[in-house]
Design a protein around this motif. Structure first.
Motif, mmCIF file in Angstrom:
data_model
loop_
_atom_site.group_PDB
_atom_site.id
_atom_site.type_symbol
_atom_site.label_atom_id
_atom_site.label_comp_id
_atom_site.label_asym_id
_atom_site.label_seq_id
_atom_site.Cartn_x
_atom_site.Cartn_y
_atom_site.Cartn_z
ATOM 1 N N LEU A 16 -4.520 -4.080 -4.087
ATOM 2 C CA LEU A 16 -5.551 -5.016 -4.523
ATOM 3 C C LEU A 16 -6.397 -5.556 -3.372
ATOM 4 O O LEU A 16 -7.593 -5.804 -3.541
ATOM 5 N N VAL A 17 -5.797 -5.744 -2.178
ATOM 6 C CA VAL A 17 -6.525 -6.359 -1.070
ATOM 7 C C VAL A 17 -6.993 -5.300 -0.070
ATOM 8 O O VAL A 17 -8.165 -5.258 0.308
ATOM 9 N N ASP A 18 -6.065 -4.436 0.373
ATOM 10 C CA ASP A 18 -6.392 -3.477 1.422
ATOM 11 C C ASP A 18 -7.139 -2.254 0.913
ATOM 12 O O ASP A 18 -7.656 -1.473 1.705
ATOM 13 N N GLY A 19 -7.155 -2.036 -0.405
ATOM 14 C CA GLY A 19 -7.931 -0.929 -0.954
ATOM 15 C C GLY A 19 -7.200 0.408 -1.017
ATOM 16 O O GLY A 19 -7.841 1.449 -1.144
ATOM 17 N N LEU A 20 -5.890 0.423 -0.926
ATOM 18 C CA LEU A 20 -5.132 1.667 -1.072
ATOM 19 C C LEU A 20 -5.308 2.162 -2.505
ATOM 20 O O LEU A 20 -5.233 1.383 -3.455
ATOM 21 N N SER A 21 -5.566 3.457 -2.665
ATOM 22 C CA SER A 21 -5.774 3.973 -4.022
ATOM 23 C C SER A 21 -4.457 3.924 -4.794
ATOM 24 O O SER A 21 -3.368 3.998 -4.226
ATOM 25 N N GLU A 22 -4.579 3.801 -6.107
ATOM 26 C CA GLU A 22 -3.391 3.710 -6.948
ATOM 27 C C GLU A 22 -2.581 4.998 -6.874
ATOM 28 O O GLU A 22 -1.349 4.962 -6.844
#
Length: 107
Positions: A16-22
């Motif tokens: 949610l914060v760092d932008g790692l893909s699901e």
């Protein structure tokens, strides 16, 4: 169910914060897609949730009677132990019954 609170918070932060893909989160943490969706939907593990309240035990209606019987049994005098001779009582014409033979054992 995935309940590790530290990883739960780390997965939420990284997605949610760092932008790692699901998809990368599923691969990296070796969790299923449905589990990841649940992690993202809840700030902490939701725990066990029942859809309906647990049904009442069927014996509950009889518990007062059962408890009363148990209390009465504690107050009742003890029954004397059975003897082998008593097992043969009631047999017709003085012959031993099967219970008496079983108590005696093999000859």
């Amino acid at each position: 169910m995935y309940t590790d609170l530290e990883n739960w918070a780390e997965i939420r932060r990284r997605v949610l914060v760092d932008g790692l893909s699901e998809r990368a989160a599923c691969r990296g943490y070796e969790i299923r897609w449905d589990t990841l969706q649940k992690i993202l939907a809840h700030p902490e593990p939701p725990g066990c949730r029942r859809e309906a309240p647990r049904p009442r035990p069927k014996l509950e209606a009889f518990l007062p009677v059962i408890l009363q019987i148990l209390e009465d049994d504690k107050k009742a005098p003890r029954r004397p132990p059975r003897r082998r001779q008593d097992a043969g009582e009631g047999a017709s014409r003085g012959r031993a019954c099967a219970a008496g033979r079983a108590c005696r054992g093999p000859r």
